[in-house]
Design an enzyme around this catalytic site. Sequence first.
Site, PDB file in Angstrom:
ATOM      1  N   HIS A  65       0.827  -1.215   0.000  1.00 25.38           N
ATOM      2  CA  HIS A  65       0.000   0.000   0.000  1.00 25.38           C
ATOM      3  C   HIS A  65       0.856   1.258   0.000  1.00 25.38           C
ATOM      4  O   HIS A  65       0.441   2.309  -0.466  1.00 25.38           O
ATOM      5  CB  HIS A  65      -0.905   0.041   1.238  1.00 25.38           C
ATOM      6  CG  HIS A  65      -1.808  -1.133   1.357  1.00 25.38           C
ATOM      7  ND1 HIS A  65      -2.813  -1.386   0.452  1.00 25.38           N
ATOM      8  CD2 HIS A  65      -1.854  -2.135   2.275  1.00 25.38           C
ATOM      9  CE1 HIS A  65      -3.444  -2.500   0.808  1.00 25.38           C
ATOM     10  NE2 HIS A  65      -2.881  -2.973   1.903  1.00 25.38           N
ATOM     11  N   HIS A  94       5.583   6.460   6.844  1.00 23.14           N
ATOM     12  CA  HIS A  94       5.236   6.033   5.488  1.00 23.14           C
ATOM     13  C   HIS A  94       4.762   7.249   4.695  1.00 23.14           C
ATOM     14  O   HIS A  94       4.654   8.346   5.246  1.00 23.14           O
ATOM     15  CB  HIS A  94       4.144   4.948   5.546  1.00 23.14           C
ATOM     16  CG  HIS A  94       2.896   5.458   6.176  1.00 23.14           C
ATOM     17  ND1 HIS A  94       2.633   5.355   7.522  1.00 23.14           N
ATOM     18  CD2 HIS A  94       1.837   6.131   5.645  1.00 23.14           C
ATOM     19  CE1 HIS A  94       1.484   5.916   7.789  1.00 23.14           C
ATOM     20  NE2 HIS A  94       0.975   6.406   6.679  1.00 23.14           N
ATOM     21  N   HIS A  96       2.241   8.999   1.310  1.00 22.58           N
ATOM     22  CA  HIS A  96       1.079   8.955   0.417  1.00 22.58           C
ATOM     23  C   HIS A  96       1.400   9.868  -0.758  1.00 22.58           C
ATOM     24  O   HIS A  96       1.937  10.957  -0.565  1.00 22.58           O
ATOM     25  CB  HIS A  96      -0.174   9.452   1.134  1.00 22.58           C
ATOM     26  CG  HIS A  96      -0.523   8.621   2.338  1.00 22.58           C
ATOM     27  ND1 HIS A  96      -1.381   7.553   2.280  1.00 22.58           N
ATOM     28  CD2 HIS A  96      -0.093   8.686   3.616  1.00 22.58           C
ATOM     29  CE1 HIS A  96      -1.482   7.000   3.483  1.00 22.58           C
ATOM     30  NE2 HIS A  96      -0.711   7.669   4.311  1.00 22.58           N
ATOM     31  N   HIS A 119       3.841  10.568   6.835  1.00 24.14           N
ATOM     32  CA  HIS A 119       3.191  10.311   8.124  1.00 24.14           C
ATOM     33  C   HIS A 119       4.160   9.603   9.056  1.00 24.14           C
ATOM     34  O   HIS A 119       4.611   8.497   8.753  1.00 24.14           O
ATOM     35  CB  HIS A 119       1.950   9.426   7.926  1.00 24.14           C
ATOM     36  CG  HIS A 119       0.823  10.147   7.270  1.00 24.14           C
ATOM     37  ND1 HIS A 119      -0.221   9.502   6.654  1.00 24.14           N
ATOM     38  CD2 HIS A 119       0.586  11.482   7.154  1.00 24.14           C
ATOM     39  CE1 HIS A 119      -1.061  10.413   6.179  1.00 24.14           C
ATOM     40  NE2 HIS A 119      -0.589  11.621   6.465  1.00 24.14           N
ATOM     41  N   THR A 201      -6.093   6.721   8.023  1.00 24.89           N
ATOM     42  CA  THR A 201      -6.608   7.007   6.677  1.00 24.89           C
ATOM     43  C   THR A 201      -6.712   5.758   5.811  1.00 24.89           C
ATOM     44  O   THR A 201      -6.980   5.857   4.615  1.00 24.89           O
ATOM     45  CB  THR A 201      -5.738   8.060   5.963  1.00 24.89           C
ATOM     46  OG1 THR A 201      -4.430   7.511   5.748  1.00 24.89           O
ATOM     47  CG2 THR A 201      -5.636   9.340   6.772  1.00 24.89           C
ATOM     48  N   THR A 202      -6.469   4.595   6.416  1.00 26.37           N
ATOM     49  CA  THR A 202      -6.688   3.312   5.725  1.00 26.37           C
ATOM     50  C   THR A 202      -7.552   2.432   6.632  1.00 26.37           C
ATOM     51  O   THR A 202      -7.609   2.673   7.841  1.00 26.37           O
ATOM     52  CB  THR A 202      -5.360   2.570   5.475  1.00 26.37           C
ATOM     53  OG1 THR A 202      -4.791   2.188   6.728  1.00 26.37           O
ATOM     54  CG2 THR A 202      -4.372   3.423   4.703  1.00 26.37           C
TER      55      THR A 202
HETATM   56  C1  SG7 Z   1      -0.357   2.539   5.816  1.00 24.09           C
HETATM   57  O1  SG7 Z   1      -1.191   3.463   6.541  1.00 24.09           O
HETATM   58  C2  SG7 Z   1       0.580   1.797   6.749  1.00 24.09           C
HETATM   59  C3  SG7 Z   1      -0.152   1.234   7.974  1.00 24.09           C
HETATM   60  C4  SG7 Z   1      -0.925   2.353   8.639  1.00 24.09           C
HETATM   61  C5  SG7 Z   1      -1.889   2.952   7.655  1.00 24.09           C
HETATM   62  O2  SG7 Z   1      -1.094   1.585   5.124  1.00 24.09           O
HETATM   63  O3  SG7 Z   1       1.581   2.679   7.149  1.00 24.09           O
HETATM   64  O4  SG7 Z   1       0.751   0.726   8.932  1.00 24.09           O
HETATM   65  C6  SG7 Z   1       1.270  -0.520   8.775  1.00 24.09           C
HETATM   66  C7  SG7 Z   1       2.085  -0.991   9.899  1.00 24.09           C
HETATM   67  O5  SG7 Z   1       1.087  -1.158   7.771  1.00 24.09           O
HETATM   68  O6  SG7 Z   1      -1.645   1.844   9.758  1.00 24.09           O
HETATM   69  C8  SG7 Z   1      -1.986   1.435  12.076  1.00 24.09           C
HETATM   70  C9  SG7 Z   1      -1.208   2.092  11.018  1.00 24.09           C
HETATM   71  O7  SG7 Z   1      -0.269   2.833  11.272  1.00 24.09           O
HETATM   72  C10 SG7 Z   1      -2.707   4.076   8.272  1.00 24.09           C
HETATM   73  O8  SG7 Z   1      -1.865   5.070   8.834  1.00 24.09           O
HETATM   74  S1  SG7 Z   1      -2.163   6.575   8.612  1.00 24.09           S
HETATM   75  O9  SG7 Z   1      -3.463   6.866   9.145  1.00 24.09           O
HETATM   76  O10 SG7 Z   1      -1.088   7.271   9.253  1.00 24.09           O
HETATM   77  N1  SG7 Z   1      -2.188   6.880   7.069  1.00 24.09           N
HETATM   78 ZN    ZN Z   2      -0.575   7.591   6.271  1.00 26.47          ZN
END
Ligand code: SG7
Ligand code: ZN
Length: 258
Positions: A65, A94, A96, A119, A201-202
């Site tokens: 993702h 990570h 976006h 983020h 946001t996911t």
């Molecule tokens: C991304 O965004 C990943 C997720 C993250 C999600 O898909 O970074 O983290 C992992 C470990 O896969 O979910 C719980 C979490 O951090 C949503 O994160 S966000 O709201 O900051 N975009």
């Molecule tokens: Zn994010």
Amino acid sequence: SGEDFGYDGSIGPSYWGERYRECAGKHQSPININLLHVKQVSLPEITFIGFDDSIDNVHVTNNGHTVLIEVMNEPHPRVRGGPLDGDYVFSQMHFHWGDNDTFGSEDKINHRSFPMELHMVFYKEAYKTMAEAVKHSDGLTVLAFFYELDRHQHPAYDDITIALANVTEPHTSVIMDHPFSFLNILPYDLTRYFTYRGSLTTPPCSEVVIWLDFEQPIRLTHEQIEAFRELRSAHGKITHNFRPIQPIGDRVVFYNID
Ligand code: SG7
Ligand code: ZN
């Protein structure tokens, strides 16, 4: 597959609420920040702990993702202060992005999109683990940073670009071959930010995040952003991975300036 979500078609954001009830909640992220409606505040100073450390053994992972940057060695960097009650411990960071440089950020300011957003996810130390923290409305804080285009390369992003080229396939991981410092990849001004209560946001879109959106963008070249668009998911290149803005509802966005 049952746990899957994406950004297009029948697994795209408008369908997330069917399988993940919280994605249809009333305090979702991202949002548009309307500068006419923000409430100006002077919060206590934020303390960034371990942000200028030189960190070894940093892992970079394509999770299908986005690309995740994780710290393996203890102690992890942490933050306290600002709107936060207690310490928050670093979990992962990570990104976006969008198909081209005209959009890709999740939050928007006065309906302006940025080409990419970083983020940095932290969980509240009092809850001990990420798994426990996501069950509490103040469980996480995400420090969000916008990117904008520059004609000059940002040298601190060279190691990230190299790592990206080695994790283009989903569910692959590499260890960075140079030490990594948080402060080096952030903007200069960490005092001015917007803050509001929202969600992941996911999926599962849990409403557990204290968002801090820093005002000063990070500047990268088109080529540096383009490197992220080379990553692949199970369905092909990850050309975009931002969720559309959600209703702000009854929420207030605070704007911290000194
Ligand atoms: C991304 O965004 C990943 C997720 C993250 C999600 O898909 O970074 O983290 C992992 C470990 O896969 O979910 C719980 C979490 O951090 C949503 O994160 S966000 O709201 O900051 N975009
Ligand atoms: Zn994010």
